[in-house]
Design a protein around this motif. Structure first.
Motif, short mmCIF file in Angstrom:
data_model
loop_
_atom_site.label_atom_id
_atom_site.label_comp_id
_atom_site.label_asym_id
_atom_site.label_seq_id
_atom_site.Cartn_x
_atom_site.Cartn_y
_atom_site.Cartn_z
N PRO A 6 50.77 44.92 29.10
CA PRO A 6 50.69 44.55 30.51
C PRO A 6 52.06 44.17 31.04
O PRO A 6 52.89 43.64 30.30
CB PRO A 6 49.74 43.36 30.52
CG PRO A 6 49.64 42.91 29.12
CD PRO A 6 49.94 44.07 28.27
N PRO A 7 52.31 44.44 32.31
CA PRO A 7 53.66 44.20 32.84
C PRO A 7 53.96 42.72 33.00
O PRO A 7 53.05 41.89 33.04
CB PRO A 7 53.61 44.89 34.21
CG PRO A 7 52.18 44.87 34.59
CD PRO A 7 51.40 44.99 33.32
N ARG A 312 36.16 33.88 29.51
CA ARG A 312 36.26 32.46 29.83
C ARG A 312 35.91 32.26 31.29
O ARG A 312 36.23 33.10 32.13
CB ARG A 312 37.68 31.97 29.54
CG ARG A 312 37.97 31.88 28.05
CD ARG A 312 39.39 31.47 27.81
NE ARG A 312 40.30 32.58 28.08
CZ ARG A 312 40.65 33.48 27.17
NH1 ARG A 312 40.18 33.39 25.95
NH2 ARG A 312 41.47 34.45 27.46
N ASP A 333 41.65 30.35 33.19
CA ASP A 333 42.20 30.56 31.86
C ASP A 333 43.65 31.02 31.90
O ASP A 333 44.14 31.62 30.95
CB ASP A 333 41.34 31.57 31.09
CG ASP A 333 41.29 32.92 31.79
OD1 ASP A 333 41.84 33.04 32.91
OD2 ASP A 333 40.69 33.85 31.23
N HIS A 334 44.34 30.74 32.99
CA HIS A 334 45.76 31.04 33.17
C HIS A 334 46.03 32.53 33.36
O HIS A 334 47.17 32.94 33.43
CB HIS A 334 46.63 30.57 31.99
CG HIS A 334 46.32 29.19 31.50
ND1 HIS A 334 46.96 28.63 30.44
CD2 HIS A 334 45.45 28.26 31.95
CE1 HIS A 334 46.49 27.41 30.24
NE2 HIS A 334 45.57 27.17 31.14
N ARG A 335 45.00 33.32 33.40
CA ARG A 335 45.21 34.76 33.45
C ARG A 335 44.99 35.28 34.87
O ARG A 335 44.15 34.77 35.60
CB ARG A 335 44.20 35.50 32.56
CG ARG A 335 44.04 34.96 31.18
CD ARG A 335 45.09 35.58 30.26
NE ARG A 335 44.81 35.28 28.87
CZ ARG A 335 45.21 34.16 28.27
NH1 ARG A 335 45.90 33.25 28.94
NH2 ARG A 335 44.93 33.96 27.00
N ARG A 337 43.67 38.75 36.34
CA ARG A 337 43.06 39.97 35.83
C ARG A 337 43.02 41.01 36.94
O ARG A 337 42.76 40.69 38.10
CB ARG A 337 41.63 39.70 35.36
CG ARG A 337 41.58 38.93 34.08
CD ARG A 337 40.22 38.34 33.84
NE ARG A 337 40.30 37.29 32.85
CZ ARG A 337 40.31 37.51 31.53
NH1 ARG A 337 40.18 38.74 31.08
NH2 ARG A 337 40.43 36.52 30.68
N LEU A 347 41.69 46.61 34.40
CA LEU A 347 42.95 47.35 34.29
C LEU A 347 44.01 46.59 33.53
O LEU A 347 44.78 47.18 32.78
CB LEU A 347 43.49 47.69 35.69
CG LEU A 347 42.65 48.66 36.51
CD1 LEU A 347 43.25 48.81 37.90
CD2 LEU A 347 42.61 50.01 35.82
N ALA A 348 44.05 45.31 33.71
CA ALA A 348 45.11 44.57 33.02
C ALA A 348 44.76 43.09 32.98
O ALA A 348 44.01 42.59 33.81
CB ALA A 348 46.45 44.76 33.72
N ILE A 349 45.31 42.45 31.98
CA ILE A 349 45.24 40.99 31.91
C ILE A 349 46.67 40.51 31.95
O ILE A 349 47.47 40.82 31.06
CB ILE A 349 44.56 40.54 30.61
CG1 ILE A 349 43.13 41.06 30.60
CG2 ILE A 349 44.59 39.03 30.50
CD1 ILE A 349 42.46 40.88 29.27
N LYS A 351 49.36 37.89 31.68
CA LYS A 351 49.58 36.56 31.11
C LYS A 351 50.98 36.14 31.48
O LYS A 351 51.96 36.68 30.99
CB LYS A 351 49.44 36.61 29.59
CG LYS A 351 48.04 36.44 29.11
CD LYS A 351 48.05 36.08 27.64
CE LYS A 351 47.87 37.31 26.80
NZ LYS A 351 47.72 36.99 25.38
N HIS A 353 51.32 32.81 33.61
CA HIS A 353 51.21 31.38 33.93
C HIS A 353 50.74 30.60 32.72
O HIS A 353 49.99 31.10 31.89
CB HIS A 353 50.22 31.20 35.08
CG HIS A 353 50.75 31.78 36.36
ND1 HIS A 353 51.82 31.27 37.03
CD2 HIS A 353 50.35 32.87 37.07
CE1 HIS A 353 52.07 32.00 38.09
NE2 HIS A 353 51.19 32.99 38.15
N LEU A 383 52.35 46.17 40.89
CA LEU A 383 51.30 46.77 40.09
C LEU A 383 50.84 48.06 40.74
O LEU A 383 50.53 48.07 41.94
CB LEU A 383 50.12 45.80 40.00
CG LEU A 383 50.49 44.43 39.45
CD1 LEU A 383 49.47 43.42 39.88
CD2 LEU A 383 50.60 44.48 37.95
#
Lengths: 403, 1022
Positions: A6-7, A312, A333-335, A337, A347-349, A351, A353, A383
């Motif tokens: 993921p970018p 989560r 969960d800091h993600r 998505r 498409l992407a998670i 990460k 933060h 993105l």
């Protein structure tokens, strides 16, 4: 073969000293508005990635819940909502915000529900319907708004300062208003941004509701989205999510009875977002799923399109890109998505933060996404960049900016 | 007619005696060797068919004629003479002369042929039994009458070899007894006496032979020879007598066999059963292999019994009356069969052939097999199988076990007895490991043959086995636990064959190694025991390596799979080469779906342009990081939050090692929490071990960084009723590790100035003066008179004092220094400590030693919780070792020895505890500084010297009488250490008094003598 990773964010904006609660792109200029829980509203330059201005717009003790701007209220305005029970409207001047708010609404609501400006069905929605219908529909819309203006006898033209955008050229009465969770926190209130008066209260407890929609015990209103559906003749519809996980669809012409009700979630609905055409949307809640649904205004129904379960729980913010291709969620969960909005596949998670994400927002040119987090940073992401730069540059925004 | 023959016999006898007398006098009066030869020849020619001309060549003319003139008697006459000579006293008289006088005086001069024809012939051609009885006493003839003893002995030995070995004399004797047995039944007793006497004489030959005797008289080869003679003779006899085999009584033993039995039992008595059996086994096996062993039980036994060749084997053991010999033979037989690696069937039939008659009719033999061989001896497991097969199951191994016509009750009784012995706690505690393994194997093999119904029929086999399993599972020895799990596995298979119970991952197969990796030592020597130790280790490693193989296999599979999948991917790739990984190009490629924006919504394929990124996600970053010890302790207490506990365990050691300021305040709490946390319950499956490790290392870290506080809590917990055995063991483990870490730590700390924390009023210095704290050598405070400044009133009192220049601080010269630190700063200001432990030794040891012998609720170290006791003693040993050569060790040693000496500890039933005591005692010996021992001796400190003396006597005692192998090995090394210590101490004693005299000028000779008086028991080895 491993998939590409993921970018990473293209830029990280640091400067806030407290959790960043909301983020919002300027509709035309390369500006980003962010509000934090210590009451600071910052304006960032998204090209240079620098702070343009910083001002304390709400008291540090209460902080900002939400910042919003929309072409419908004027390109030089930004709205901030604080937990001090006020919504303030600010002018954007050269060096930053106006010294004093142009307008202050005392909503006396002190909780977490973010305000919502009125959303108009997007240009892309019309485009999507096909070029053949485009002109016809647009003309009808204009007729509609004109009719509205005539009947109400109110001129809102004074507020349109930069009316080159075709959205701005047709300001409806309802568009210049804001939906917030009310003083009674189970109600939704709609306030006029010109007069700072309350237009309507949408109370779920009102009598005379249709028997098939239970109005009892939905709890607090947790998320709200106001919009102007194409067939509502300029009357605002409001989609509101409640504490028990249900959602109600209101038409302000009929504040007594909601148009539709649905319960997709088991936990409080925390975030709502409608797509450009305002016929579908996504909702996130404190439970472990995201729901995509279709809205049918004619039948007053809200149908589930896709349900995505998460590892989560907790989605505090959702945004659909103006072109309707992808959607992003900000998770506890800091993600962040990403989903393909049409298909619903992930498409992407993202990460980056390292604390709870509070909000995500896409820029109007579809190029950038900003995510705001409790770790006091704002991350900018590029993105799936929209492909036809030429088309975009011709289509309006960039040329307008150039003027 | 009767009288006539008697008269004639008597007549011949008198003539024989006369002739013998004549010959004797002739020999006595002989002046020349030829006279002796002639005299002997005159007698020999009467007894034996002798060709006189053979002698003529070697004699002088005169004698030659004399010899040739003698007329040979007729064959009949000669027979009568022979009978009279050998039956009467003639032979013994002449033999005496021949063996003593002739041998010493004349034999050396005999020509070779003369010796053969007129000397040896008397012995070689006589009846072997009589010859033996006269010959053998001469082997030990002492030289009283001036005879040449050496010549007599070597001649006798020569004759013995000649008669018994070269002429098959033993076989002749045996044959003679056979004949006599058949002829004179009446004189049975007398005959039996002769028989056993002769056997005794024959068997004693190797003992009586001198060292320089021919090698064929050495016990090994002599016994081998006579065994071969007897066995081949017996076999031959069986084959020749095959026609009259039917007349044999089943239980009648003829004289030959009886003699053979007597000889064999004496061979066994003399410890040469291996020689005997090395001859017996191949013959028996050959015989057994002669039958086709596949046919069924009853038919085969009949076949074997009816075979004439079997007779000797069927009766052989019966002929051996001596029970000890039978036992030795049977043992040896089993061992040899095991060495031969015979098949089970062959072994069974061999045993059956040899023992089946006496097994059924003699109780002693039955109990030998059923009792002694199962419970008291140790054989290889294959032998155990044969013993069980022969004595307990009583049917051949390939027979159908379901034919229940065998003695089921006897089998049950045996199982019952085995299980009862096996289940006893004392058996586990005090029996050598090989014996335990053997009995365990016996139990297991018996269980193998049982069904669930059988188990129900027996009274309390099940109960005993369960009891035995449970008491073994508590054992600290891995091997003992393995035995328990193997038996439990067998039991579970009996109860439910489809659902076996695996108590241990290591034994997953259906077959169990009942040897437990122990090679049974044939003789219990130390060398073999070290071998078994090595084997033990090997089994350990092999046991651990076995489960490792599986994951390896899995890994391999995974790799294979990966390779396959990768291949698939590459195939896929080759199909679609446009799938390129580069995201940048991908971005530009997706330009192709620009129609998406302006074209129809239904072009769903266009959204395929949104290639998903890698969607893998983990939650490492989501875990809350603990940064405060208080939080850690809090998280550890929340037993419902397994995740939190795990994370807290991850971080706790690091935090403790960082040694934050608040550590001393939270230590006690944290220690308690860490001890109480049930981390293996909370940990994810498969990670229990690492969680335990983390907890232990955290505790060690606490003990090292904050010893006193932690020890305070740990000592309290150690004997608290609220912790269980495992926690107690953990506490002790942790303390051991911490002690070692403290002892190995290398720290540099500033030498701290000893200063009084509380100043006493009694200080000589007035209270208003500044404190006298300062570097040593500082001067006293003096009031500074400020009058010089001209102020009128002295508001403030000023004091000053002189300070010594810091050591190494150089004021002279122009050398520029960047600081006042000097090169020897480290020596003067900073002390290096290699070993931090001695400081804490008392805190480690004393509280732990206090309460070990008290029995409280949940605490019973001397009884049930002996493992804790062993660990405790081990820990104390490590502690004293860590403090070794420091004064603290000397201070702690008497107390520790005192604890070890208490009889419940040093004579504990469990070898585990005794081992620990030996270890601790050895540690004490290592830890004490010789000079301290010396000084305590000179000062008359009895406590320590008594303790050390106790160590020695006790270790000696253990070496003598302990059943546990490891115990006596450790005791040996303990004794060694004691000897070394005693040597060092005596050196110290020799050197120290002079020094003290020189330096102090005080005369200490009396003290010194006192020391040396006590010394002997210290250095008993020197």
């Amino acid at each position: 073969m491993s998939k590409r990773p993921p970018p990473d964010p293209v830029a990280v904006l640091r400067g806030h000293r407290a959790s960043v609660m909301d983020v919002c792109f300027h509709p035309t200029k390369p500006l980003l508005f962010t509000g934090s829980t210590d009451g600071e509203l910052r304006i960032w330059d998204t090209v240079q990635h620098r702070t343009v201005s910083s001002s304390w717009v709400h008291s540090a003790a209460h902080g900002i819940i939400s910042v919003a701007c929309s072409p419908l209220i004027g390109a030089n305005k930004v709205i901030s909502q604080g937990r001090d029970g006020t919504v303030k409207c600010w002018d954007i001047e050269d060096g930053g915000l106006s010294r004093n708010p142009t307008l202050t609404i005392r909503t006396n609501s002190y909780h977490f529900c973010k305000l919502s400006l009125v959303k108009m069905p997007h240009a892309s929605a019309k485009v999507a319907e096909g070029p053949t219908h485009d002109s016809e529909r647009e003309s009808r819309e204009i007729v509609d708004t004109e009719r509205l203006h005539n009947s109400r006898g109110k001129t809102t033209g004074s507020e349109i300062e930069c009316s080159t955008s075709h959205e701005d050229s047709a300001p409806a009465e309802g568009t210049n208003s804001v939906a917030v969770s009310g003083e009674q926190n189970s109600e939704v209130e709609i306030w006029d941004l010109n007069t700072a008066e309350r237009i309507v209260r949408l109370s779920q407890n009102c009598s005379g509701g249709s028997p098939n929609i239970s109005t009892k015990g939905r709890g607090m209103c947790m998320a709200v989205q106001a919009y102007l559906p194409s067939k509502s003749q300029g009357f605002i519809n409001v989609l509101a999510g409640y504490e028990d996980g249900s959602m109600l669809l209101w038409d302000i012409r009929n504040p007594g009875i909601p148009l539709a009700a649905a319960k997709f979630h088991l936990e409080p609905v925390l975030s709502l977002c409608l797509d450009g055409s305002c016929t579908g949307g996504i909702s996130g809640a404190a439970d472990e799923k995201i729901v995509m649904y279709n809205l049918d205004h004619s039948t007053g129904s809200c149908l589930i399109k896709k349900e995505i379960s998460l590892e989560r729980p907790g989605i505090s913010g959702i945004s659909i890109r103006p072109d309707g291709k992808i959607a992003a969620t900000a998770g506890w969960d800091h993600r962040v998505r990403l989903y393909n909005y049409r298909k619903g596949n992930p498409l992407a998670i993202l990460k980056y933060h390292h604390s709870v994400c509070n909000a995500v927002s896409f820029s109007t040119d579809n190029k950038l996404m900003a995510s705001a987090s409790e770790d006091t940073t704002i991350a900018l992401w590029e993105l799936y960049p929209p492909t036809d730069l030429k088309w975009n540059s011709l289509s309006g925004h960039i040329t307008i900016r150039a003027c | 007619m009767e009288g006539d023959s008697n008269r004639r016999r008597r007549e011949v006898e008198t003539r024989v005696l006369d002739k013998v007398g004549e010959v004797t006098t002739a020999i006595k009066s002989a002046k020349h060797v030829d006279q002796v030869i002639c005299a002997l020849h005159s007698l020999a020619s009467l007894l034996f068919p002798l060709d006189s001309s053979l002698l003529s060549g070697i004699l002088d003319q005169h004698y030659r004629e004399e010899v040739l003139s003698i007329k040979a008697p007729s064959a009949n006459e000669r027979g009568d003479w022979w009978q009279a000579f050998y039956r009467g006293p003639g032979f013994s008289t002449l033999a005496r002369i021949l063996l003593l006088d002739v041998a010493s005086d004349w034999l050396a001069c005999f020509p070779l042929s003369a010796r053969k024809y007129v000397y040896d012939t008397f012995f070689v051609n006589g009846p072997a039994a009589e010859v033996v009885q006269t010959l053998i006493p001469c082997l030990q003839q002492d030289g009283s009458d001036g005879i040449d003893v050496n010549a007599v002995h070597s001649n006798t030995e020569r004759l013995v070899v000649l008669c018994l070995i070269e002429n098959n004399g033993v076989l002749q004797i045996a044959g003679k007894f056979d004949n006599s047995c058949q002829s004179e039944d009446s004189a049975d007793d007398c005959h039996k006496g002769t028989l056993s006497r002769v056997a005794q004489l024959v068997a004693s030959i190797p003992d009586k032979a001198r060292l320089r005797a021919p090698t064929s008289l050495s016990s090994h080869s002599f016994f081998k020879q006579i065994t071969i003679q007897l066995l081949s003779g017996a076999e031959e006899r069986d084959s020749t007598q095959s026609d009259k085999a039917t007349t044999f009584n089943k239980f009648e033993i003829d004289g030959t066999l009886r003699f053979t039995g007597e000889i064999f039992s004496r061979i066994c008595r003399r410890g040469s059963s291996d020689v005997l059996l090395s001859e017996v086994v191949p013959r028996v096996l050959r015989h057994v292999r002669g039958f086709s062993l596949s046919s069924n039980d009853a038919a085969l036994s009949d076949l074997i019994q009816s075979n004439p060749g079997s007779e000797v084997w069927l009766k052989l053991m019966q002929a051996i009356k001596d029970p000890y010999a039978v036992e030795r033979m049977s043992e040896q037989l089993l061992h040899q069969l095991a060495i031969e690696r015979v098949s089970d069937t062959e072994a069974y039939w061999t045993l059956w052939l040899l023992f089946n008659r006496i097994f059924n009719h003699q109780m002693s033999i039955r109990s030998l097999f059923v009792d002694k061989f199962l419970l008291w001896k140790v054989f290889p497991v294959c032998c155990l199988r044969w013993i069980l097969q022969f004595a307990i199951f009583e049917f051949p191994p390939d027979a159908d076990p379901l034919s229940k016509d065998h003695d089921i009750q006897g089998f049950f009784d045996t199982v019952q007895r085995l299980a009862a012995v096996w289940s006893k706690k004392e058996f586990v505690q005090s029996t050598p490991m090989e014996q335990q393994a053997y009995v365990t194997a016996a139990v297991g093999l018996c269980l193998e043959k049982m069904s669930k119904e059988d188990l129900d029929k027996t009274k309390d086999v099940m109960h005993s086995i369960l009891q035995g399993v449970s008491c073994r599972l508590e054992s600290p020895t891995d091997l003992v636990r393995k035995m328990a799990s193997c038996v439990a596995f067998m039991l579970s298979k009996v109860i439910d064959p489809t659902n076996p119970l695996y108590l241990d991952e290591s034994c997953t197969g259906d077959t169990i190694d009942w040897e437990f990796g122990l090679t049974t030592p044939v003789k219990g020597t130390l060398s073999t025991s070290t071998f078994t130790d090595k084997d033990l280790k090997e089994t350990k490693t092999s046991m651990t390596s076995v489960p490792k193989e599986d994951p390896n296999c899995k890994l391999k599979d995974e790799i294979d799979n990966n390779v396959k999948s990768r291949k698939k991917i590459s195939e896929f790739k080759s199909i679609d080469p446009d799938e390129i990984i580069d995201p940048a190009t991908l971005n530009y490629e997706s330009v192709s779906d620009q129609d998406d924006d302006n074209a129809s919504e239904d072009s769903d394929c266009s959204s395929d342009s949104l290639q998903p990124y890698d969607l893998s996600d983990d939650d490492n970053d989501l875990k809350i990081k603990f940064s405060q010890l208080v939080d850690v302790a809090g998280a550890l207490r929340k037993s419902d939050d397994a995740d939190g506990v795990e994370r807290a365990l991850d971080i706790v050691e690091k935090l403790v090692r960082a040694s934050p300021d608040e550590l001393t305040h939270v230590t006690s709490d944290l220690v308690r929490t860490l001890i109480q946390v049930r981390c293996s319950d909370l940990a994810v499956e498969g990670e229990e071990e690492s969680a335990e490790e983390k907890r232990q290392s955290a505790l060690v870290a606490l003990l090292v960084t904050c010893p006193f506080e932690s020890l305070d809590t740990l000592s309290k917990l150690l004997y608290s009723p609220n912790v269980d055995v495992s926690q107690r063991i953990m506490i002790l483990d942790v303390m051991t590790e911490a002690a070692q870490e403290l002892a190995n730590s290398k720290v540099m700390k500033p030498k701290h100035q000893t200063r009084a924390i509380i100043s006493t009023i009694s200080e000589t210095q007035p209270w208003f003066l500044p404190s006298s704290i300062g570097p040593p050598g500082a001067g006293t405070w003096k009031e500074v008179s400020e009058t010089g400044t001209g102020t009128l009133l002295n508001w403030s009192n000023c004091y000053e004092r002189e300070l010594p220049s810091k050591s190494g601080q150089i004021k002279r010269g122009k050398t520029r220094r960047w600081s006042l630190k000097s090169e020897n700063m480290q020596e003067s200001q900073v002390e290096w400590s290699q070993n931090k432990f001695p400081l804490y030794a008392a805190a480690f040891m004393l509280p732990a030693m206090q309460g070990f012998d008290k029995k409280r609720h949940g605490v019973d170290l001397l009884g049930r919780d002996f493992i804790v006791l062993g660990k405790l003693i081990h820990m104390l040993g490590i502690c004293i070792k860590c403090a070794s050569l420091h004064p603290e060790a000397s201070a702690m040693a008497p107390a520790l020895l005192d604890m070890l000496r208490s009889s419940e500890v040093c004579h504990h039933k469990e070898a585990y505890v005794r081992r620990a005591v030996l270890f601790a005692a050895s540690c004490v010996l290592v830890a004490l500084h010789p000079s301290y021992i010396a000084s305590s001796l000179t000062e008359g400190n009895l406590e320590l010297s008594n303790g050390l003396e106790w160590v020695r006597t006790w270790a000696l005692n253990v070496v003598d009488s302990d059943t546990d192998k490891e115990c006596y090995m450790m005791a040996m090394s303990c004794l060694q250490l004691h000897a070394q210590m005693a040597l060092q101490t005596s050196r110290a004693l020799e050197s120290s008094p002079e020094i003290t005299i020189k330096t102090k000028g005080i005369s200490l000779p009396s003290n010194r003598s006192k020391g040396t008086i006590k010394l002997p028991y210290l250095n008993a080895e020197y």
